[in-house]
Design a protein around this motif. Structure first.
Motif, PDB file in Angstrom:
ATOM      1  N   GLY B 231       0.798  -1.155   0.013  1.00  0.00           N
ATOM      2  CA  GLY B 231      -0.029   0.009  -0.140  1.00  0.00           C
ATOM      3  C   GLY B 231       0.773   1.287  -0.169  1.00  0.00           C
ATOM      4  O   GLY B 231       0.180   2.566   0.092  1.00  0.00           O
ATOM      5  N   VAL B 232       2.129   1.119   0.130  1.00  0.00           N
ATOM      6  CA  VAL B 232       3.004   2.193  -0.068  1.00  0.00           C
ATOM      7  C   VAL B 232       2.658   3.032  -1.268  1.00  0.00           C
ATOM      8  O   VAL B 232       3.037   4.380  -1.393  1.00  0.00           O
ATOM      9  CB  VAL B 232       4.332   1.930   0.273  1.00  0.00           C
ATOM     10  N   ASP B 233       2.519   2.364  -2.211  1.00  0.00           N
ATOM     11  CA  ASP B 233       2.330   3.182  -3.669  1.00  0.00           C
ATOM     12  C   ASP B 233       0.897   3.549  -3.736  1.00  0.00           C
ATOM     13  O   ASP B 233       0.991   4.691  -4.577  1.00  0.00           O
ATOM     14  CB  ASP B 233       2.670   1.900  -4.714  1.00  0.00           C
ATOM     15  N   HIS B 234      -0.088   3.192  -3.457  1.00  0.00           N
ATOM     16  CA  HIS B 234      -1.337   3.564  -3.363  1.00  0.00           C
ATOM     17  C   HIS B 234      -2.411   2.931  -2.288  1.00  0.00           C
ATOM     18  O   HIS B 234      -2.146   1.932  -2.017  1.00  0.00           O
ATOM     19  CB  HIS B 234      -1.907   3.475  -4.881  1.00  0.00           C
ATOM     20  N   GLN B 235      -3.149   4.066  -1.876  1.00  0.00           N
ATOM     21  CA  GLN B 235      -3.790   3.645  -0.665  1.00  0.00           C
ATOM     22  C   GLN B 235      -5.158   3.449  -1.468  1.00  0.00           C
ATOM     23  O   GLN B 235      -5.626   3.671  -2.440  1.00  0.00           O
ATOM     24  CB  GLN B 235      -3.859   4.902   0.396  1.00  0.00           C
ATOM     25  N   THR B 236      -6.248   3.148  -0.311  1.00  0.00           N
ATOM     26  CA  THR B 236      -7.500   2.655  -0.810  1.00  0.00           C
ATOM     27  C   THR B 236      -8.559   3.108   0.312  1.00  0.00           C
ATOM     28  O   THR B 236      -8.288   3.760   1.476  1.00  0.00           O
ATOM     29  CB  THR B 236      -7.459   1.185  -0.868  1.00  0.00           C
ATOM     30  N   HIS B 237      -9.785   2.883   0.201  1.00  0.00           N
ATOM     31  CA  HIS B 237     -10.704   3.065   1.107  1.00  0.00           C
ATOM     32  C   HIS B 237     -11.537   1.614   1.701  1.00  0.00           C
ATOM     33  O   HIS B 237     -11.381   0.597   0.633  1.00  0.00           O
ATOM     34  CB  HIS B 237     -11.919   3.908   0.407  1.00  0.00           C
ATOM     35  N   TYR B 238     -12.037   1.841   2.798  1.00  0.00           N
ATOM     36  CA  TYR B 238     -12.744   0.739   3.068  1.00  0.00           C
ATOM     37  C   TYR B 238     -14.070   0.846   3.538  1.00  0.00           C
ATOM     38  O   TYR B 238     -14.612   1.657   4.036  1.00  0.00           O
ATOM     39  CB  TYR B 238     -11.850   0.080   4.573  1.00  0.00           C
ATOM     40  N   LEU B 239     -14.763  -0.342   3.726  1.00  0.00           N
ATOM     41  CA  LEU B 239     -16.068  -0.599   4.247  1.00  0.00           C
ATOM     42  C   LEU B 239     -15.565  -1.360   5.491  1.00  0.00           C
ATOM     43  O   LEU B 239     -15.006  -2.398   5.290  1.00  0.00           O
ATOM     44  CB  LEU B 239     -17.027  -1.196   3.403  1.00  0.00           C
ATOM     45  N   LYS B 240     -15.976  -0.812   6.764  1.00  0.00           N
ATOM     46  CA  LYS B 240     -15.496  -1.687   7.757  1.00  0.00           C
ATOM     47  C   LYS B 240     -16.836  -2.229   8.465  1.00  0.00           C
ATOM     48  O   LYS B 240     -17.682  -1.365   8.818  1.00  0.00           O
ATOM     49  CB  LYS B 240     -14.673  -0.961   8.768  1.00  0.00           C
ATOM     50  N   LEU B 241     -16.761  -3.492   8.996  1.00  0.00           N
ATOM     51  CA  LEU B 241     -18.081  -3.968   9.625  1.00  0.00           C
ATOM     52  C   LEU B 241     -17.454  -5.030  10.503  1.00  0.00           C
ATOM     53  O   LEU B 241     -16.700  -5.966  10.391  1.00  0.00           O
ATOM     54  CB  LEU B 241     -18.994  -4.554   8.739  1.00  0.00           C
ATOM     55  N   GLY B 242     -17.849  -5.128  11.739  1.00  0.00           N
ATOM     56  CA  GLY B 242     -17.597  -5.992  12.560  1.00  0.00           C
ATOM     57  C   GLY B 242     -18.389  -5.983  14.146  1.00  0.00           C
ATOM     58  O   GLY B 242     -18.600  -4.930  14.747  1.00  0.00           O
ATOM     59  N   PRO B 243     -18.380  -7.317  14.755  1.00  0.00           N
ATOM     60  CA  PRO B 243     -18.826  -7.017  16.095  1.00  0.00           C
ATOM     61  C   PRO B 243     -17.850  -7.012  17.030  1.00  0.00           C
ATOM     62  O   PRO B 243     -16.712  -7.311  17.243  1.00  0.00           O
ATOM     63  CB  PRO B 243     -19.582  -8.391  16.035  1.00  0.00           C
ATOM     64  N   PHE B 244     -18.281  -6.765  18.448  1.00  0.00           N
ATOM     65  CA  PHE B 244     -17.442  -6.844  19.609  1.00  0.00           C
ATOM     66  C   PHE B 244     -18.256  -7.204  20.883  1.00  0.00           C
ATOM     67  O   PHE B 244     -19.208  -7.184  20.679  1.00  0.00           O
ATOM     68  CB  PHE B 244     -16.740  -5.459  19.742  1.00  0.00           C
ATOM     69  N   LEU B 245     -17.234  -7.939  21.608  1.00  0.00           N
ATOM     70  CA  LEU B 245     -17.865  -8.253  23.075  1.00  0.00           C
ATOM     71  C   LEU B 245     -16.655  -7.602  24.067  1.00  0.00           C
ATOM     72  O   LEU B 245     -15.609  -7.822  23.892  1.00  0.00           O
ATOM     73  CB  LEU B 245     -17.737  -9.661  23.071  1.00  0.00           C
ATOM     74  N   ASP B 246     -17.382  -7.277  25.151  1.00  0.00           N
ATOM     75  CA  ASP B 246     -16.720  -6.475  26.096  1.00  0.00           C
ATOM     76  C   ASP B 246     -17.050  -7.028  27.366  1.00  0.00           C
ATOM     77  O   ASP B 246     -18.421  -6.748  27.678  1.00  0.00           O
ATOM     78  CB  ASP B 246     -16.757  -4.926  26.101  1.00  0.00           C
ATOM     79  N   ILE B 247     -16.248  -7.635  28.182  1.00  0.00           N
ATOM     80  CA  ILE B 247     -16.873  -8.017  29.595  1.00  0.00           C
ATOM     81  C   ILE B 247     -15.813  -7.209  30.423  1.00  0.00           C
ATOM     82  O   ILE B 247     -14.568  -7.404  30.563  1.00  0.00           O
ATOM     83  CB  ILE B 247     -16.691  -9.618  29.786  1.00  0.00           C
ATOM     84  N   ASP B 248     -16.411  -6.814  31.482  1.00  0.00           N
ATOM     85  CA  ASP B 248     -15.434  -5.670  32.282  1.00  0.00           C
ATOM     86  C   ASP B 248     -15.775  -5.841  33.671  1.00  0.00           C
ATOM     87  O   ASP B 248     -16.877  -5.222  34.227  1.00  0.00           O
ATOM     88  CB  ASP B 248     -15.602  -4.263  31.841  1.00  0.00           C
ATOM     89  N   THR B 249     -15.206  -6.497  34.541  1.00  0.00           N
ATOM     90  CA  THR B 249     -15.405  -6.512  35.993  1.00  0.00           C
ATOM     91  C   THR B 249     -14.413  -5.587  36.763  1.00  0.00           C
ATOM     92  O   THR B 249     -14.285  -5.653  38.127  1.00  0.00           O
ATOM     93  CB  THR B 249     -15.276  -7.984  36.600  1.00  0.00           C
ATOM     94  N   ARG B 250     -13.694  -4.698  35.996  1.00  0.00           N
ATOM     95  CA  ARG B 250     -12.806  -3.751  36.840  1.00  0.00           C
ATOM     96  C   ARG B 250     -13.741  -2.917  37.683  1.00  0.00           C
ATOM     97  O   ARG B 250     -14.737  -2.461  37.316  1.00  0.00           O
ATOM     98  CB  ARG B 250     -12.118  -2.932  36.002  1.00  0.00           C
ATOM     99  N   ASP B 251     -12.962  -2.322  38.662  1.00  0.00           N
ATOM    100  CA  ASP B 251     -13.626  -1.442  39.551  1.00  0.00           C
ATOM    101  C   ASP B 251     -13.640  -0.118  39.216  1.00  0.00           C
ATOM    102  O   ASP B 251     -14.793   0.581  38.932  1.00  0.00           O
ATOM    103  CB  ASP B 251     -13.003  -1.549  41.076  1.00  0.00           C
ATOM    104  N   LYS B 252     -12.443   0.443  38.679  1.00  0.00           N
ATOM    105  CA  LYS B 252     -12.554   1.641  37.832  1.00  0.00           C
ATOM    106  C   LYS B 252     -11.911   1.721  36.685  1.00  0.00           C
ATOM    107  O   LYS B 252     -10.551   1.612  36.715  1.00  0.00           O
ATOM    108  CB  LYS B 252     -11.747   2.586  38.827  1.00  0.00           C
ATOM    109  N   PRO B 253     -12.384   1.698  35.558  1.00  0.00           N
ATOM    110  CA  PRO B 253     -11.862   1.512  34.227  1.00  0.00           C
ATOM    111  C   PRO B 253     -10.676   2.332  34.079  1.00  0.00           C
ATOM    112  O   PRO B 253      -9.643   1.818  33.278  1.00  0.00           O
ATOM    113  CB  PRO B 253     -13.030   1.538  33.261  1.00  0.00           C
ATOM    114  N   ASP B 254     -10.637   3.467  34.346  1.00  0.00           N
ATOM    115  CA  ASP B 254      -9.594   4.392  34.108  1.00  0.00           C
ATOM    116  C   ASP B 254      -8.434   4.424  35.236  1.00  0.00           C
ATOM    117  O   ASP B 254      -7.552   5.203  34.971  1.00  0.00           O
ATOM    118  CB  ASP B 254      -9.953   5.786  34.214  1.00  0.00           C
TER     119      ASP B 254
END
Lengths: 554, 420
Positions: B231-254
């Motif tokens: 891709g260094v010579d030419h770039q492109t465009h994307y259609l992006k699609l996807g699922p995610f799963l997030d399980i979080d038991t942290r007390d303070k995310p930050d």
């Protein structure tokens, strides 16, 4: 030029010094008598009426940083003000002697500042605060009474509501003015949002409240299995709110605010109560001044509010283990260097402390608790000026709470597991005893003075509470000149019997008895400690009118 | 002087006599009826009240406090950095490597009684990067369980380091490229258990353009072929699609002290312009926080990976390849030091609280990039170790300084967020 020859200067100066030394401590220049005929007073005079006074807020962040910055400088405190001649705090708009003066019944303890105004559904939510540490809302109940409401946090379903109720009841029983706090279970059909309700935003902005805002509050609330939430509902304090009080200075538009707050014994001694109950957020912002009308007089009444950070709670979670043991920002380099130098491998005792019920009562325990080194979250100017006499006054009141009294109060937290109340009662009783041990050793803990059968009688509180065995004391007597302040020893009087010369004392005359630990039972801690009791002749009897405690200032 | 002569003789005696008289006065013996003070304690206090009432003054904070309260307020972060509807300063907000970024943000979280949120921001950095961003959010569009948001973003990064592909890239081959990214993304998040469980879907359209970097010009294009840097010579465009799963038991995310955080994500990048760069990517990260000494010490562990699967005959463009090196993964190496289709990194930190507002940390990182998933092994992992300090508020680390050492030297990082 007149010169006094040195050989005469020395005796003259010595005589003057002796005269001055004979004055009652704490008197200024001898202009006022040590005792007035109505001493000791049990209450301050009726307040003078105030006019219209504005609400004056405290800038929290400034207070936090300013008090922290100043804390590196040592303070030299004078004896407390706002006390009577016995060293007790008279009843006033700040403090009312309750359990410490007369034992309250269990019912009175449980009732606290009031229990007859529990909120009744349906509830109309009239405003909310969804941002910040503790989200909450304001609501009116079926009778139109205004309540400030906070739910328990999801991980700690009884933590804040119990802390806030217990705080209001304990501090009320001690003597402070507190709001009526109620634990309430709110169910979804019980409330609706007032169409005019607003949500407070930072910088004094607001917007209309919606169901979404209640949703956000519910998101941060512990929901019980039936979908209800347990909340603390604090009844609006009667009167006109005029902002918090500060822990130093006086309010310049209040004619009844006579003593600098940092010198008030009831605010200096508050340190001890806060240590006992682990109320680490004892700051100006958690106080409240209300202009009330009582007995036909408008005056400012002073309240402690918001006990969500008392006991093991910290507003919306269990208290940080550090709180109560160190300021949030250290005021000396030592603790910082220690933590850095040891890579944190040399933990403090409080870092290793175990807590009986961290989920329900948060982080409060008694093993690592040290009343002398307890700290609020940041320095409090009144606390910093406390002297052993202030601590002793407060410790006496703390020690007035028996295990049964504590249990009666703890039960108002309505813990679902009775074992929690048992354990919290035990923790508070152990903290109480540590307070007694600590502060009954910094002054001679002799109290309840009275003349009975011609003898000066008293209680040794340290022995009474079992902190050490009873011991012997020695006494010396002196005639006391109420106007000049001079004390003239009775050379032949060294027993607790009233000296023979007391009979010859005219009506209204005074004698002073100074008590020290007898050499046989004295410890290093007793060095410099004495109690001087002032007696006034009244008919054939003597009445105790004054107590001064010497604690060997260092 | 002469007048004073008699006094000179008698004064000492007179003084002594006066003192004796004072000391031996009948009042001290208690044998003469004492004159009780005419006033009472109550009367003296009442007099003090009256005197004070005559001298009242308006109450208020002192001057400094009043001025600071008006200018700063109790919550300056909210007031100036985005918690209040209106225009604010914005700190950061540009990708890592931008330098110190500052901008303005207009934020309205209060639209439709809080049911709609809009914000738009523009920021520039000390490295002359700039970014524009606009977001339209619908928190609770489906009650408390569903959020939706749309984000449009443009980032112009003038110089991103490039060292060549793979784990064997040479530090001496450092060059750079410029990246312009324009994207439009939408996310739908289902939250059946508050923040503890999130399932969602992300869809978007991404437009890329790369060019000579500010520091090294077109050196990258001259040094690396399109086979080495697709891709260094030419770039492109994307259609992006996807699922995610997030399980979080942290007390303070930050500023987590306990709990676990698992995030899994799959994204399909569909090349819509040239047809040679379509791929799928699986990303996963697992963090665990083990506190001791009443949460004043924390062992923090993290493992993260990104695995790319290019379509048959296609390649993953270099500008979308995962990288390692920088402030949040291999901290002893230069930013974006390693780059390939896949990466794995693990970190361990020992954190201890110095005082309420300051944590210190000792840490170690290990990781590598690799071209195909079957190439992965724990051999030849890049490792580093170091220490850091973190300034924190009640719930978040707001500033971090980390220093780490590796075989290639050391890294010194300043960041306005936690590492993990």
């Amino acid at each position: 030029m007149v010169r006094i020859q040195p050989r005469f200067l020395i005796p003259a100066a010595t005589l003057l010094a002796l005269l001055l030394a004979g004055r009652a401590p704490g008197r200024a220049g001898g202009q006022a008598p040590a005792f007035y005929p109505d001493d000791p007073i049990a209450a301050e005079p009726a307040p003078v009426a105030v006019g219209d006074i504005p609400e004056v807020e405290v800038y929290n962040l400034y207070d936090y940083l300013w008090q922290t910055a100043r804390a590196a400088t040592a303070v030299e405190a004078a004896p407390a003000k706002g006390v009577n001649t016995l060293g007790e705090v008279p009843d006033s708009a700040w403090f009312t002697n309750r359990h410490g003066r007369r034992r309250m019944t269990k019912e009175e303890l449980r009732r606290g500042p009031g229990d007859g105004n529990a909120p009744l559904p349906p509830f109309l939510i009239v405003g909310a605060k969804t941002e910040g540490i503790t989200p909450g809302f304001r609501m009116r109940d079926a009778k139109g009474r205004l309540f400030f409401v906070k739910p328990d946090p999801p991980g700690n379903p009884e933590l804040i509501s119990a802390a806030d109720v217990l705080g209001s009841k304990f501090f009320h029983a001690i003597g402070y003015n507190t709001p009526e706090n109620y634990i309430v279970r709110m169910r979804r059909p019980d409330w609706r949002i007032d169409p005019k309700a607003r949500v407070s935003l930072p910088s004094n902005l607001s917007r209309r409240m919606s169901e979404k805002d209640m949703g956000e509050i519910l998101d941060k609330a512990a929901l019980l299995p039936d979908g209800s939430m347990r909340v603390i509902a604090s009844l609006g304090i009667p009167g006109e709110g005029v902002g918090p009080f500060r822990y130093e200075g006086t309010r310049t538009d209040d004619p009844n605010d006579l003593f600098p707050h940092e010198d008030r014994r009831d605010l200096r001694g508050l340190y001890v109560f806060c240590a006992w109950l682990n109320h680490t957020d004892a700051k100006a912002a958690n106080s409240y001044n209300a202009v009330v009308t009582e007995g036909g007089v408008r005056f400012v009444k002073h309240y402690l509010i918001d006990f969500g950070s008392a006991f093991g709670s910290d507003g919306d979670r269990a208290k940080d283990a550090r709180f109560g043991h160190a300021y949030q920002i250290p005021v000396s380099a030592g603790p910082v260097l220690r933590q850095l130098g040891t890579l944190g491998m040399a933990p403090y005792d409080w870092e290793k402390a175990r807590y009986p019920d961290p989920k329900t009562t948060g982080r409060i325990e008694s093993a690592a608790f040290d009343p002398e080194s307890w700290t609020p979250n940041y320095p409090n100017p009144a606390f910093r000026r406390r002297l052993p006499e202030d601590e002793y006054w407060a410790a006496k009141i703390v020690m007035a709470f028996t295990d049964e009294d504590i249990r009666a109060l703890v039960e108002t937290g309505r813990y679902s597991d009775p074992g929690v109340a048992d354990r919290l009662t035990r923790v508070l009783a152990e903290r109480r005893d540590k307070i007694g041990r600590a502060y009954f050793s910094k002054v001679l803990p002799l109290d309840n003075f009275a003349v009975r059968d011609g003898r000066l009688a008293f209680d040794d509180l340290a022995a009474l509470h079992g902190f050490r065995p009873p011991r012997e004391y020695q006494i010396s007597w002196a005639a006391f000149d109420n106007r000049g302040g001079a004390a003239t020893p009775f050379a032949d009087a060294a027993s607790f019997e009233l000296p023979g010369r007391f009979a010859a004392t005219p009506e209204g005359g005074y004698v002073a008895a100074t008590i020290r630990a007898a050499a046989a039972g004295a410890t290093d801690a007793d060095a410099g400690q004495s109690v001087t009791v002032y007696l006034r002749k009244k008919g054939a009897d003597a009445e105790v009118v004054g107590i001064e405690r010497s604690f060997g200032r260092k | 002087m002469r007048l004073l002569q008699p006094l000179r003789k008698t004064l000492p005696w007179s003084l002594a006599a006066l003192c004796l008289l004072a000391a031996a006065a009948p009042r001290a013996s208690g044998e003469e009826p004492p004159a009780e003070p005419a006033e009472t304690r109550m009367a003296s206090l009442e007099r003090a009240q009256r005197e004070r009432a005559a001298e009242l003054a308006p109450a208020g904070p002192d001057k400094v406090e009043g001025v600071l309260e008006r200018r700063i307020g109790d919550d300056p972060m909210n007031k100036y950095v985005g918690g209040v509807p209106g225009l604010h300063l914005r700190f950061g907000g540009l990708p890592s490597g931008a330098g110190f970024a500052l901008g303005l943000e207009y934020k309205r979280p209060d639209l439709r009684d809080g049911m709609m949120m809009f914000r738009a921001s523009a920021a520039a950095s000390t490295n002359l990067w700039h970014g524009l961003e606009a977001e339209l959010g619908f928190p609770r569009v489906g009650g408390r369980f569903l959020d939706a948001n749309l984000v449009a973003r443009r980032v112009d990064a003038t110089s991103i380091d490039y060292f060549g592909p793979g784990e064997d890239s040479d530090e001496g081959d450092r060059c750079d490229f410029r990246s312009e990214e324009n994207s439009f993304e939408g996310t739908l998040t289902f939250k059946p258990a508050r923040r503890h469980l999130k399932v969602g879907l992300t869809a978007g359209y991404l437009l890329f353009n790369t060019g000579p970097g500010d520091e090294h010009g077109d050196e990258m294009e001259r040094r690396f072929t399109p086979q080495q840097a697709p891709g260094v010579d030419h770039q492109t465009h994307y259609l992006k699609l996807g699922p995610f799963l997030d399980i979080d038991t942290r007390d303070k995310p930050d500023d987590p002290h306990k709990g676990t955080h698992l995030r899994l994500q799959f994204d399909r990048f569909d090349d819509r312009r040239r047809g040679g760069y379509s791929f799928g990517r699986i990303g996963g990260s697992l963090e665990h926080y083990a506190p001791f000494f009443n949460e004043k010490r924390v062992i923090a562990l993290r493992a993260a990976t990104e695995l790319s699967y290019a379509d048959e005959g296609d390649a993953v463009p270099f500008y979308l390849q995962p990288t390692l090196g920088g402030s949040s993964d291999l901290r002893g190496y230069a930013r974006h030091r390693f780059r390939d289709d896949n990466m794995f990194v693990a970190s361990a930190e020992y954190r201890w609280e110095v005082f309420t507002l300051l944590d210190a940390a000792l840490f170690a990182d290990a990781g590598k990039v690799f071209h195909r998933d079957r190439d992965f092994s724990f051999d030849k992992m890049e490792i580093d170790g170091g220490f850091g300090f973190r300034i924190k508020t009640r719930d978040a680390v707001v500033f971090r300084v980390d220093t780490a050492f590796s075989r290639e030297g050391y890294g010194l990082w300043f960041a306005f967020s936690h590492v993990f």
